[in-house]
Motif scaffolding. Structure first.
Motif, PDB file in Angstrom:
ATOM      1  N   TYR A 288     -11.671 -44.933  13.968  1.00 28.22           N
ATOM      2  CA  TYR A 288     -11.986 -46.158  13.237  1.00 28.22           C
ATOM      3  C   TYR A 288     -13.234 -45.972  12.362  1.00 28.22           C
ATOM      4  CZ  TYR A 288     -13.541 -51.000  12.574  1.00 28.22           C
ATOM      5  OH  TYR A 288     -13.965 -52.184  12.038  1.00 28.22           O
ATOM      6  N   SER A 289     -14.266 -45.312  12.904  1.00 30.33           N
ATOM      7  CA  SER A 289     -15.497 -45.075  12.141  1.00 30.33           C
ATOM      8  C   SER A 289     -15.252 -44.140  10.963  1.00 30.33           C
ATOM      9  CB  SER A 289     -16.575 -44.489  13.060  1.00 30.33           C
ATOM     10  OG  SER A 289     -16.888 -45.378  14.109  1.00 30.33           O
ATOM     11  N   SER A 290     -14.385 -43.153  11.155  1.00 31.65           N
ATOM     12  CA  SER A 290     -14.095 -42.230  10.050  1.00 31.65           C
ATOM     13  C   SER A 290     -13.443 -42.958   8.886  1.00 31.65           C
ATOM     14  CB  SER A 290     -13.193 -41.096  10.544  1.00 31.65           C
ATOM     15  OG  SER A 290     -11.903 -41.587  10.893  1.00 31.65           O
ATOM     16  N   LEU A 291     -12.639 -43.978   9.196  1.00 37.90           N
ATOM     17  CA  LEU A 291     -12.038 -44.775   8.122  1.00 37.90           C
ATOM     18  C   LEU A 291     -13.089 -45.612   7.414  1.00 37.90           C
ATOM     19  CD1 LEU A 291      -9.545 -45.897   6.620  1.00 37.90           C
ATOM     20  CD2 LEU A 291      -9.339 -47.587   8.445  1.00 37.90           C
ATOM     21  N   LEU A 292     -13.980 -46.235   8.176  1.00 39.01           N
ATOM     22  CA  LEU A 292     -15.020 -47.059   7.557  1.00 39.01           C
ATOM     23  C   LEU A 292     -15.961 -46.219   6.702  1.00 39.01           C
ATOM     24  CD1 LEU A 292     -16.002 -49.525  10.443  1.00 39.01           C
ATOM     25  CD2 LEU A 292     -14.324 -49.836   8.617  1.00 39.01           C
ATOM     26  N   ASN A 293     -16.201 -44.975   7.116  1.00 42.97           N
ATOM     27  CA  ASN A 293     -17.104 -44.113   6.355  1.00 42.97           C
ATOM     28  C   ASN A 293     -16.566 -43.767   4.974  1.00 42.97           C
ATOM     29  OD1 ASN A 293     -18.915 -44.080   8.480  1.00 42.97           O
ATOM     30  ND2 ASN A 293     -18.100 -42.194   9.371  1.00 42.97           N
ATOM     31  N   ARG A 294     -15.255 -43.871   4.804  1.00 40.79           N
ATOM     32  CA  ARG A 294     -14.666 -43.607   3.483  1.00 40.79           C
ATOM     33  C   ARG A 294     -14.898 -44.763   2.518  1.00 40.79           C
ATOM     34  NH1 ARG A 294     -10.677 -39.680   2.607  1.00 40.79           N
ATOM     35  NH2 ARG A 294     -10.465 -38.207   4.340  1.00 40.79           N
ATOM     36  N   LYS A 295     -15.308 -45.909   3.060  1.00 41.60           N
ATOM     37  CA  LYS A 295     -15.664 -47.074   2.245  1.00 41.60           C
ATOM     38  C   LYS A 295     -14.510 -47.510   1.333  1.00 41.60           C
ATOM     39  CE  LYS A 295     -20.597 -46.035   2.315  1.00 41.60           C
ATOM     40  NZ  LYS A 295     -20.839 -47.001   3.408  1.00 41.60           N
ATOM     41  N   PHE A 296     -13.296 -47.496   1.886  1.00 43.27           N
ATOM     42  CA  PHE A 296     -12.167 -48.036   1.153  1.00 43.27           C
ATOM     43  C   PHE A 296     -12.283 -49.556   1.082  1.00 43.27           C
ATOM     44  CE2 PHE A 296      -9.281 -44.368   2.747  1.00 43.27           C
ATOM     45  CZ  PHE A 296      -9.833 -43.524   1.806  1.00 43.27           C
ATOM     46  N   ARG A 297     -11.826 -50.121  -0.017  1.00 47.75           N
ATOM     47  CA  ARG A 297     -11.695 -51.580  -0.108  1.00 47.75           C
ATOM     48  C   ARG A 297     -10.275 -51.907   0.352  1.00 47.75           C
ATOM     49  NH1 ARG A 297     -14.344 -54.694  -5.019  1.00 47.75           N
ATOM     50  NH2 ARG A 297     -14.582 -56.168  -3.287  1.00 47.75           N
ATOM     51  N   MET A 298     -10.167 -52.345   1.585  1.00 48.79           N
ATOM     52  CA  MET A 298      -8.860 -52.525   2.200  1.00 48.79           C
ATOM     53  C   MET A 298      -8.312 -53.921   1.937  1.00 48.79           C
ATOM     54  SD  MET A 298      -9.386 -50.540   5.835  1.00 48.79           S
ATOM     55  CE  MET A 298     -10.981 -51.284   6.189  1.00 48.79           C
ATOM     56  N   PRO A 300      -5.810 -57.168   2.792  1.00 48.15           N
ATOM     57  CA  PRO A 300      -5.612 -57.835   4.086  1.00 48.15           C
ATOM     58  C   PRO A 300      -4.498 -57.232   4.934  1.00 48.15           C
ATOM     59  CG  PRO A 300      -5.953 -59.466   2.365  1.00 48.15           C
ATOM     60  CD  PRO A 300      -5.861 -58.140   1.683  1.00 48.15           C
ATOM     61  N   ALA A 301      -3.431 -56.732   4.308  1.00 50.25           N
ATOM     62  CA  ALA A 301      -2.335 -56.173   5.093  1.00 50.25           C
ATOM     63  C   ALA A 301      -2.800 -55.012   5.952  1.00 50.25           C
ATOM     64  CB  ALA A 301      -1.206 -55.727   4.164  1.00 50.25           C
ATOM     65  N   THR A 302      -3.729 -54.219   5.440  1.00 46.38           N
ATOM     66  CA  THR A 302      -4.280 -53.091   6.212  1.00 46.38           C
ATOM     67  C   THR A 302      -5.334 -53.566   7.199  1.00 46.38           C
ATOM     68  OG1 THR A 302      -3.880 -51.533   4.411  1.00 46.38           O
ATOM     69  CG2 THR A 302      -5.543 -50.930   6.029  1.00 46.38           C
ATOM     70  N   SER A 303      -6.254 -54.380   6.745  1.00 46.56           N
ATOM     71  CA  SER A 303      -7.342 -54.843   7.606  1.00 46.56           C
ATOM     72  C   SER A 303      -6.810 -55.637   8.793  1.00 46.56           C
ATOM     73  CB  SER A 303      -8.316 -55.705   6.803  1.00 46.56           C
ATOM     74  OG  SER A 303      -8.822 -55.001   5.688  1.00 46.56           O
ATOM     75  N   ASN A 304      -5.771 -56.411   8.581  1.00 45.42           N
ATOM     76  CA  ASN A 304      -5.238 -57.216   9.677  1.00 45.42           C
ATOM     77  C   ASN A 304      -4.638 -56.355  10.780  1.00 45.42           C
ATOM     78  OD1 ASN A 304      -5.987 -59.461   8.214  1.00 45.42           O
ATOM     79  ND2 ASN A 304      -3.926 -59.935   7.491  1.00 45.42           N
ATOM     80  N   VAL A 305      -4.024 -55.227  10.407  1.00 42.80           N
ATOM     81  CA  VAL A 305      -3.485 -54.319  11.423  1.00 42.80           C
ATOM     82  C   VAL A 305      -4.615 -53.732  12.259  1.00 42.80           C
ATOM     83  CG1 VAL A 305      -2.208 -52.174  11.774  1.00 42.80           C
ATOM     84  CG2 VAL A 305      -1.449 -53.802  10.042  1.00 42.80           C
ATOM     85  N   LEU A 306      -5.698 -53.338  11.605  1.00 43.62           N
ATOM     86  CA  LEU A 306      -6.856 -52.815  12.336  1.00 43.62           C
ATOM     87  C   LEU A 306      -7.454 -53.886  13.242  1.00 43.62           C
ATOM     88  CD1 LEU A 306      -8.473 -50.872   9.377  1.00 43.62           C
ATOM     89  CD2 LEU A 306      -7.502 -49.827  11.423  1.00 43.62           C
ATOM     90  N   LEU A 307      -7.577 -55.105  12.728  1.00 44.39           N
ATOM     91  CA  LEU A 307      -8.086 -56.202  13.549  1.00 44.39           C
ATOM     92  C   LEU A 307      -7.210 -56.433  14.777  1.00 44.39           C
ATOM     93  CD1 LEU A 307      -9.262 -59.206  11.322  1.00 44.39           C
ATOM     94  CD2 LEU A 307     -10.572 -57.962  13.033  1.00 44.39           C
ATOM     95  N   GLU A 308      -5.916 -56.390  14.567  1.00 45.26           N
ATOM     96  CA  GLU A 308      -4.989 -56.636  15.666  1.00 45.26           C
ATOM     97  C   GLU A 308      -5.140 -55.593  16.764  1.00 45.26           C
ATOM     98  OE1 GLU A 308      -0.229 -57.723  16.160  1.00 45.26           O
ATOM     99  OE2 GLU A 308      -1.035 -57.034  14.247  1.00 45.26           O
ATOM    100  N   VAL A 309      -5.321 -54.322  16.376  1.00 45.46           N
ATOM    101  CA  VAL A 309      -5.501 -53.262  17.369  1.00 45.46           C
ATOM    102  C   VAL A 309      -6.808 -53.459  18.126  1.00 45.46           C
ATOM    103  CG1 VAL A 309      -5.808 -50.773  17.674  1.00 45.46           C
ATOM    104  CG2 VAL A 309      -4.067 -51.627  16.105  1.00 45.46           C
TER     105      VAL A 309
END
Length: 562
Positions: A288-298, A300-309
């Protein structure tokens, strides 16, 4: 000087004709337009249309050459969005309203009957009803409708139509039939398969244990020049992780990152969930941290899946931090980082933990991060709050949210009213249920037969049959007429209570709208009116219709494959 004297003498003997009106200098204009400005606007419109849709001769090198003969064997093209206008748009909206009211049988009947009329459905209308059947897991009906619209009714399918069919076959476990449809697209369709096509097929192959075939299909997709789709890679990565082959999954992930500078964070969510299931929480959070370090502008469809997990596996701090980060990134119209599903995830988690006040506080965070970056909550977000409140018996709070929804210039939909009506019935607040039902009818929303009959039966059990008759009378005045089965339920209730005057009024409505009587209803009415000495009256009403009972729509759950 002599020539000038001759000229003057000539002019004196032959004076010039009077000069015409200066209006002859103005350009000639017909009276098709009321003003020159209107004519100029029309010319600009025609020029703009020619730029958008140039005539066919403009695309040929020699405009004077005759157009080439049309090839009778050339494939027909599916409808474009420009076909969705006028009566065909009205038909599409009607079908969509039925789908939103969960009356899929009626939506199917309306769409199928329109194929025999002058207003034939567009491919978008056909796709809408087929997709709704798939979402309801009525797979046989979805396949039958595809056959009817595109093979029997001569409507040209587009790639979305084929994708719906492939998805249906794959969910039924018939992946080989899905592959046959894919081969048909490649060999015969005037368009190529889309990335969604490969998503459905690879998921179907992985789910049936054919991960090697899915890998070959991925190579075929890349070989045909399609881009590296993150969700196709994700299907294979998830399959290898479920087989315990972490090395192969990481190889595919590295290949995806090598092909795409920006990839979908759903892949990280797949790794995170697998690590959490293995009890390797540290590695899941590292992914999860490796994804945040890439600083993508995600999105909602992507962010919601991460939130759900994160919420599913109890990582509350990370979930709330991510939610706050999404609110900060939400900068419309430049970038939308949250949607109503985002708020619904967090609100539902609060209700699940019994934190009702925190749920309302979370819901109120809409637009509070910055006055210049508000998120305007839609009907789906309000509906979620109403449903959650009603589930917890908090009807006052649910109705308060309902009123707030209406104050925002939004229109409550079927879900809004159904949640409150069912909540009132459960709490035995029958008068409030009747009032809300009248509001639903006044809003001209479609009342599905299954829901309407359920409410009527509950009200009849509690001696409120007269209110049911008034609701039916109100429904008959609207565009969406009540289902014939609703009349039968209420009429039988009225006969049991000996309320024959109200029953007679409903019978007149049925006759007026051409609704026949089932043998069971006819027998009940004859018996009840006969015992009251009104046999002649009921015979006259029943014989007003010279044809038998023909239901306006098929019963709930009826097969559409005939």
């Amino acid at each position: 000087m002599f020539p000038y004297r001759l000229l003057l003498r000539h002019l004196s003997r032959h004076p010039a004709a009077p000069s015409p009106s200066p209006s002859f200098l103005l350009p000639h204009r017909t009276f098709a337009f009321s003003s020159a400005e209107e004519a100029a606007a029309e010319r600009r419109r025609r020029k703009r249309r020619l730029r958008i849709e140039p005539p066919l001769h403009a695309l040929r090198r020699d405009p004077s050459a005759p157009p080439p003969p049309r090839d009778p064997n050339a494939p027909r093209l599916p409808d474009s969005t420009s076909a969705l206008v006028g009566p065909r748009l009205s038909l599409h909206n009607r079908v969509q309203s039925l789908i939103r009211a969960f009356d899929l049988d009626a939506a199917s009947v309306v769409a199928r009957h329109s194929t025999f009329s002058r207003t034939r459905p567009t491919v978008f209308t056909c796709n809408a009803i087929i997709a709704s059947m798939y979402r309801a897991k009525r797979y046989e009906d979805a396949i039958a409708l595809f056959q009817f619209f595109f093979n029997q009714s001569n409507i040209v399918p587009n790639v979305v139509s084929y994708n719906n069919l492939i998805n249906t076959h794959c969910d039924m476990g018939n992946v080989d039939k899905g592959l046959e449809v894919y081969r048909h697209i490649v060999e015969n369709a005037p368009f190529s398969p889309s990335s969604v096509t490969y998503r459905h097929l690879t998921k179907g192959l992985v789910d049936t244990g054919r991960i090697d075939d899915a890998l070959e299909l991925l190579k075929e997709m890349l070989g045909k020049g399609h881009g590296a789709d993150s969700l196709v890679f994700n299907n294979l990565i998830k399959g290898f992780l479920e087989l315990g082959n972490l090395q192969k999954a990481e190889e595919l992930f590295d290949e995806l990152k090598g092909r795409c500078l920006v990839y979908d964070g759903v892949v990280n969510a797949t790794f995170m969930e697998w690590y959490f299931k293995q009890g390797r929480d540290m590695e899941a959070l590292e992914s999860y941290s490796s994804l945040l370090n890439r600083k993508f502008r995600m999105v909602p469809a992507t962010s919601n899946v991460l939130l759900e997990v994160l919420l599913k596996y109890g990582q509350m701090k990370e979930a709330w931090d991510m939610f706050e980060r999404m609110l900060d990134d939400h900068t419309p119209p430049t970038f939308q980082a949250v949607n109503s599903d985002t708020f619904n995830l967090m609100v539902n988690n609060c209700f699940k933990e019994g934190k009702i006040e925190e749920a309302l506080t979370t819901f109120r965070k809409v637009g509070t991060k910055s006055t210049c970056r508000p998120f305007v909550m839609d009907v789906a977000g309000y509906n979620n709050m109403i449903v959650r409140y009603c589930e917890h018996g908090m009807l006052v709070e649910g109705y308060s949210i309902f009123q707030e929804l209406m104050s925002k210039s939004l229109s409550p939909d079927v879900t809004s009213y159904r949640a409150l009506i069912e909540g009132y019935l459960k709490a035995e607040r029958f008068e409030d249920a009747v009032i809300m039902f009248h509001k639903m009818v006044d809003a001209n929303l479609w009342v599905v037969a299954s829901f309407g009959n359920k409410v009527f039966e509950e009200l009849i059990k509690n001696q409120m049959t007269a209110d049911c008759a008034r609701i039916l009378t109100n429904m008959s005045k609207k565009d969406h007429k009540p289902d014939p089965s609703c009349y039968e339920v209420v009429l039988k209730g009225l006969c049991n209570e000996k309320a024959l005057d109200e029953a007679s009024g409903l019978i007149e409505l049925m006759v007026k709208h051409g609704i026949g009587f089932t043998p069971s209803l006819r027998e009940t009415l004859t018996t009840s009116f006969g015992e009251a000495g009104r046999r002649e009256e009921i015979d006259r009403q029943l014989n007003a219709l010279q044809w038998g009972y023909v239901p306006r729509y098929p019963p709930q759950g009826a097969s559409l494959r005939t």
